[in-house]
Design a protein around this motif. Structure first.
Motif, PDB file in Angstrom:
ATOM      1  N   HIS A 136      -0.516   0.341   1.279  1.00 38.42           N
ATOM      2  CA  HIS A 136      -1.435  -0.430   0.437  1.00 38.42           C
ATOM      3  C   HIS A 136      -2.865  -0.084   0.830  1.00 38.42           C
ATOM      4  O   HIS A 136      -3.124   0.323   1.966  1.00 38.42           O
ATOM      5  CB  HIS A 136      -1.185  -1.944   0.556  1.00 38.42           C
ATOM      6  CG  HIS A 136      -1.806  -2.607   1.756  1.00 38.42           C
ATOM      7  ND1 HIS A 136      -1.131  -2.837   2.933  1.00 38.42           N
ATOM      8  CD2 HIS A 136      -3.051  -3.122   1.953  1.00 38.42           C
ATOM      9  CE1 HIS A 136      -1.918  -3.449   3.804  1.00 38.42           C
ATOM     10  NE2 HIS A 136      -3.102  -3.639   3.232  1.00 38.42           N
ATOM     11  N   THR A 137      -3.750  -0.237  -0.125  1.00 38.44           N
ATOM     12  CA  THR A 137      -5.169  -0.161   0.179  1.00 38.44           C
ATOM     13  C   THR A 137      -5.832  -1.281  -0.602  1.00 38.44           C
ATOM     14  O   THR A 137      -5.296  -1.726  -1.625  1.00 38.44           O
ATOM     15  CB  THR A 137      -5.766   1.222  -0.160  1.00 38.44           C
ATOM     16  OG1 THR A 137      -7.070   1.316   0.432  1.00 38.44           O
ATOM     17  CG2 THR A 137      -5.868   1.452  -1.664  1.00 38.44           C
ATOM     18  N   ALA A 138      -7.016  -1.741  -0.117  1.00 38.77           N
ATOM     19  CA  ALA A 138      -7.574  -2.991  -0.632  1.00 38.77           C
ATOM     20  C   ALA A 138      -6.416  -3.996  -0.647  1.00 38.77           C
ATOM     21  O   ALA A 138      -5.652  -4.055   0.309  1.00 38.77           O
ATOM     22  CB  ALA A 138      -8.239  -2.769  -1.983  1.00 38.77           C
ATOM     23  N   SER A 139      -6.216  -4.767  -1.732  1.00 36.29           N
ATOM     24  CA  SER A 139      -4.999  -5.588  -1.791  1.00 36.29           C
ATOM     25  C   SER A 139      -4.087  -5.109  -2.914  1.00 36.29           C
ATOM     26  O   SER A 139      -3.457  -5.891  -3.632  1.00 36.29           O
ATOM     27  CB  SER A 139      -5.323  -7.078  -1.897  1.00 36.29           C
ATOM     28  OG  SER A 139      -5.693  -7.576  -0.623  1.00 36.29           O
ATOM     29  N   PRO A 142       2.322  -2.357  -2.572  1.00 36.05           N
ATOM     30  CA  PRO A 142       3.546  -1.964  -3.283  1.00 36.05           C
ATOM     31  C   PRO A 142       4.332  -3.236  -3.636  1.00 36.05           C
ATOM     32  O   PRO A 142       4.444  -4.132  -2.795  1.00 36.05           O
ATOM     33  CB  PRO A 142       4.324  -1.143  -2.243  1.00 36.05           C
ATOM     34  CG  PRO A 142       3.361  -0.822  -1.154  1.00 36.05           C
ATOM     35  CD  PRO A 142       2.262  -1.841  -1.204  1.00 36.05           C
ATOM     36  N   GLY A 143       4.797  -3.337  -4.863  1.00 34.72           N
ATOM     37  CA  GLY A 143       5.603  -4.490  -5.271  1.00 34.72           C
ATOM     38  C   GLY A 143       4.791  -5.734  -5.612  1.00 34.72           C
ATOM     39  O   GLY A 143       5.374  -6.776  -5.922  1.00 34.72           O
ATOM     40  N   ALA A 144       3.463  -5.682  -5.564  1.00 35.00           N
ATOM     41  CA  ALA A 144       2.644  -6.865  -5.874  1.00 35.00           C
ATOM     42  C   ALA A 144       2.766  -7.238  -7.350  1.00 35.00           C
ATOM     43  O   ALA A 144       3.041  -6.378  -8.199  1.00 35.00           O
ATOM     44  CB  ALA A 144       1.183  -6.604  -5.523  1.00 35.00           C
ATOM     45  N   ASP A 145       2.545  -8.536  -7.646  1.00 38.48           N
ATOM     46  CA  ASP A 145       2.813  -9.026  -9.003  1.00 38.48           C
ATOM     47  C   ASP A 145       1.964  -8.361 -10.098  1.00 38.48           C
ATOM     48  O   ASP A 145       2.436  -8.163 -11.205  1.00 38.48           O
ATOM     49  CB  ASP A 145       2.675 -10.564  -9.057  1.00 38.48           C
ATOM     50  CG  ASP A 145       1.314 -11.072  -8.594  1.00 38.48           C
ATOM     51  OD1 ASP A 145       0.505 -10.276  -8.077  1.00 38.48           O
ATOM     52  OD2 ASP A 145       1.067 -12.295  -8.758  1.00 38.48           O
ATOM     53  N   LEU A 202       3.908  10.586  -3.384  1.00 38.77           N
ATOM     54  CA  LEU A 202       4.533   9.470  -4.101  1.00 38.77           C
ATOM     55  C   LEU A 202       3.661   8.972  -5.244  1.00 38.77           C
ATOM     56  O   LEU A 202       2.429   9.100  -5.193  1.00 38.77           O
ATOM     57  CB  LEU A 202       4.769   8.302  -3.126  1.00 38.77           C
ATOM     58  CG  LEU A 202       5.851   8.495  -2.055  1.00 38.77           C
ATOM     59  CD1 LEU A 202       5.821   7.332  -1.059  1.00 38.77           C
ATOM     60  CD2 LEU A 202       7.224   8.614  -2.697  1.00 38.77           C
ATOM     61  N   PRO A 203       4.284   8.363  -6.277  1.00 39.73           N
ATOM     62  CA  PRO A 203       3.487   7.748  -7.343  1.00 39.73           C
ATOM     63  C   PRO A 203       2.762   6.508  -6.806  1.00 39.73           C
ATOM     64  O   PRO A 203       3.236   5.867  -5.861  1.00 39.73           O
ATOM     65  CB  PRO A 203       4.525   7.361  -8.396  1.00 39.73           C
ATOM     66  CG  PRO A 203       5.822   7.303  -7.675  1.00 39.73           C
ATOM     67  CD  PRO A 203       5.722   8.244  -6.497  1.00 39.73           C
ATOM     68  N   ALA A 204       1.627   6.169  -7.427  1.00 41.97           N
ATOM     69  CA  ALA A 204       0.817   5.043  -6.956  1.00 41.97           C
ATOM     70  C   ALA A 204       1.574   3.714  -7.010  1.00 41.97           C
ATOM     71  O   ALA A 204       1.277   2.803  -6.249  1.00 41.97           O
ATOM     72  CB  ALA A 204      -0.469   4.959  -7.774  1.00 41.97           C
ATOM     73  N   GLU A 205       2.573   3.598  -7.880  1.00 44.28           N
ATOM     74  CA  GLU A 205       3.355   2.363  -7.953  1.00 44.28           C
ATOM     75  C   GLU A 205       4.086   2.123  -6.623  1.00 44.28           C
ATOM     76  O   GLU A 205       4.295   0.994  -6.219  1.00 44.28           O
ATOM     77  CB  GLU A 205       4.392   2.410  -9.080  1.00 44.28           C
ATOM     78  CG  GLU A 205       3.823   2.368 -10.484  1.00 44.28           C
ATOM     79  CD  GLU A 205       3.092   3.647 -10.873  1.00 44.28           C
ATOM     80  OE1 GLU A 205       3.409   4.720 -10.292  1.00 44.28           O
ATOM     81  OE2 GLU A 205       2.187   3.573 -11.722  1.00 44.28           O
ATOM     82  N   GLN A 206       4.467   3.198  -5.963  1.00 44.96           N
ATOM     83  CA  GLN A 206       5.142   3.071  -4.654  1.00 44.96           C
ATOM     84  C   GLN A 206       4.159   3.143  -3.497  1.00 44.96           C
ATOM     85  O   GLN A 206       4.378   2.543  -2.453  1.00 44.96           O
ATOM     86  CB  GLN A 206       6.178   4.187  -4.498  1.00 44.96           C
ATOM     87  CG  GLN A 206       7.409   4.014  -5.363  1.00 44.96           C
ATOM     88  CD  GLN A 206       8.266   5.281  -5.346  1.00 44.96           C
ATOM     89  OE1 GLN A 206       8.502   5.867  -4.303  1.00 44.96           O
ATOM     90  NE2 GLN A 206       8.708   5.696  -6.524  1.00 44.96           N
TER      91      GLN A 206
END
Ligand code: 6PG
Length: 223
Positions: A136-139, A142-145, A202-206
């Motif tokens: 993660h970077t900033a907030s 991965p998996g955030a709503d 990896l894709p940014a979603e992951q």
């Protein structure tokens, strides 16, 4: 992406502070006000100490966080508290804080107000970011709503909640972070270096940090 490896963290923090100060100074010679964004967390304190001691025309500098935990400034977990204690002191006391937290039970209640002040301070001349071992970077976790919106949407700031993350967060979006003229990421330790390497494939979603790696300068020291 550029990767700079330093002999130790102390040297890295000093060098990085000099680099950031140089960029701010140069920008101040060309424009009336300069906006910068910096992370919270446990890594950047020494950079803040060194930066706060630099004699710049801080009165023309606006400082915001890349992200904030939704806790009052009395909490030791408040990034704003860290910023006031370590950066907005010394010479840098004259800088203007662009808030990412207002006193309300949830971020949603004051999002429009926060967004308006942030928008008025954009674009960012520079951004300094941290990164977690989960990439993660900033907030942008991965998996955030609201990760997808944070990565590809037009908003400047979003509330973000993720499992395993103690309190609600607010975060600048990839659009704002990516819009900064220069981007620096500061990390220490073998685990974060390995995470960064992983993120590149990896894709940014992951691996949300992947969204802003292109054109960023990574500053790394073992310890
Ligand atoms: C926060 C941050 C966050 C941080 C990374 C790295 O509020 O925690 O702004 O994005 O930069 O989590 O944190 P550390 O420096 O504590 O490892």
């Amino acid at each position: 992406m550029e990767f700079i490896e330093y002999p130790d963290a102390e040297m890295m923090m000093m060098n990085l502070a000099n680099t950031l100060a140089g960029e701010v100074r140069q920008a101040l010679s060309q424009q009336e006000t300069v906006s910068i964004a910096v992370p919270g967390g446990s890594t950047p304190g020494p950079v803040f100490d060194a930066l706060a001691a630099v004699d710049l025309d801080w009165a023309r500098v606006r400082v915001m966080l890349t992200d904030e935990r939704w806790v009052p400034e009395t909490s030791p977990r408040s990034n704003t508290r860290l910023l006031r204690a370590r950066l907005l002191t010394g010479h840098a006391r004259a800088a203007t804080l662009v808030p990412l937290y207002l006193d309300a039970p949830t971020p949603e209640e004051c999002l429009a107000e926060l967004a308006a002040t942030i928008t008025a301070a954009l674009p960012l001349r520079l951004v300094l970011l941290g990164m977690g071992e989960d990439m993660h970077t900033a907030s942008l976790f991965p998996g955030a709503d609201r990760l997808q919106e944070g990565l590809t949407g037009d908003a400047v700031i979003l509330p973000m909640r993720a499992s395993g993350v103690e309190e609600p967060r607010v975060t600048l979006t990839a659009q704002v972070l990516g819009g900064a003229l220069s981007r620096h990421i500061v990390i220490t330790g073998a685990a974060k270096r390995a995470a960064l390497e992983r993120a590149r494939g990896l894709p940014a979603e992951q691996a949300p940090v992947a969204a802003i790696l292109n054109g960023s300068i990574i500053h790394w020291a073992e310890s």
